[in-house]
Write a protein that holds these residues in place. Sequence first.
Motif, short mmCIF file in Angstrom:
data_model
loop_
_atom_site.label_atom_id
_atom_site.label_comp_id
_atom_site.label_asym_id
_atom_site.label_seq_id
_atom_site.Cartn_x
_atom_site.Cartn_y
_atom_site.Cartn_z
N LEU A 169 -11.82 -9.99 -8.19
CA LEU A 169 -11.50 -11.32 -7.68
C LEU A 169 -12.71 -12.00 -7.07
CD1 LEU A 169 -8.00 -10.66 -6.05
CD2 LEU A 169 -8.49 -11.84 -8.19
N ASP A 170 -13.65 -11.19 -6.56
CA ASP A 170 -14.87 -11.75 -5.97
C ASP A 170 -15.86 -12.24 -7.01
OD1 ASP A 170 -13.93 -11.34 -3.43
OD2 ASP A 170 -14.99 -9.44 -3.14
N ARG A 181 0.83 -1.21 0.00
CA ARG A 181 0.00 0.00 0.00
C ARG A 181 0.87 1.26 0.00
NH1 ARG A 181 -4.87 2.08 0.49
NH2 ARG A 181 -5.16 3.99 1.68
N ASP A 186 -7.01 3.35 -2.79
CA ASP A 186 -8.26 2.74 -2.32
C ASP A 186 -9.09 2.25 -3.51
OD1 ASP A 186 -7.63 3.21 0.34
OD2 ASP A 186 -8.85 5.03 0.49
N GLN A 224 -7.35 -0.80 -5.09
CA GLN A 224 -7.49 -2.01 -4.28
C GLN A 224 -8.92 -2.52 -4.27
OE1 GLN A 224 -5.60 -0.53 -0.61
NE2 GLN A 224 -3.89 -1.94 -1.00
N ASN A 225 -9.89 -1.63 -4.17
CA ASN A 225 -11.30 -2.04 -4.19
C ASN A 225 -11.68 -2.67 -5.53
OD1 ASN A 225 -11.78 -1.26 -1.55
ND2 ASN A 225 -12.42 0.80 -2.14
N THR A 226 -11.16 -2.13 -6.60
CA THR A 226 -11.43 -2.67 -7.93
C THR A 226 -10.86 -4.08 -8.06
OG1 THR A 226 -11.44 -0.46 -8.87
CG2 THR A 226 -11.13 -2.29 -10.42
N ILE A 227 -9.66 -4.26 -7.60
CA ILE A 227 -9.03 -5.59 -7.66
C ILE A 227 -9.83 -6.60 -6.83
CG2 ILE A 227 -6.98 -6.94 -7.00
CD1 ILE A 227 -5.35 -4.38 -7.72
N ARG A 228 -10.24 -6.18 -5.62
CA ARG A 228 -11.05 -7.08 -4.76
C ARG A 228 -12.35 -7.47 -5.46
NH1 ARG A 228 -10.08 -3.30 -0.64
NH2 ARG A 228 -8.16 -3.87 0.39
N ARG A 229 -13.04 -6.48 -6.05
CA ARG A 229 -14.30 -6.77 -6.73
C ARG A 229 -14.10 -7.72 -7.90
NH1 ARG A 229 -16.01 -1.23 -7.82
NH2 ARG A 229 -15.53 -0.42 -5.80
#
Length: 168
Positions: free
Chosen positions: A166-167, A77, A156, A159-164
């Motif tokens: 992957l989900d 980060r 932020d 990171q949120n885009t990557i998490r979404r």
Amino acid sequence: MKKTVNFVVKESITEALLRLMKKKNFDTISITEITALAGVSRISFYRNFESKEDVLIKHLYERAITSFTALHADTVRERLIGLFKVTDELGDVLDLLYLQGLSHLFLRYFAFVIGAKPEQSNEEAFRSSIMMGLCFGSLDEWIKRGRVESPEMMVDILQNTIRRCLDD
């Protein structure tokens, strides 16, 4: 003494090119114009640079490496935030590149810095390439939109885009 002279020559050439780019289209600027404004010979230019593009890429690299090293970022980060901060610090040159339609030089610089390397294993190279694509895409759009969001906010979003992704 020779290193100091070489540094002055490189800086003079770089500053001359940047000054000319504020007045003229990059494609119309000649090496002769650059060297005349810099007060150096064409030989000095070609001892230090391969092309006008090389001048800009090396300038970005030298400014960025100095700034990024000073950040002492330990976590992913912190390194990402540092990447956006350093890019913002390069804004004067990047804005000029983008204004001149030369964003591809930023991509070339970026690929050189964090892109895949021949000595990496396939897995490492793929990881580097994926990270380069994600980061460059974010930085490119951020630059085009005026770098309004803070580096922290951009990380932020990234990171949120990557998490979404992957989900899904």
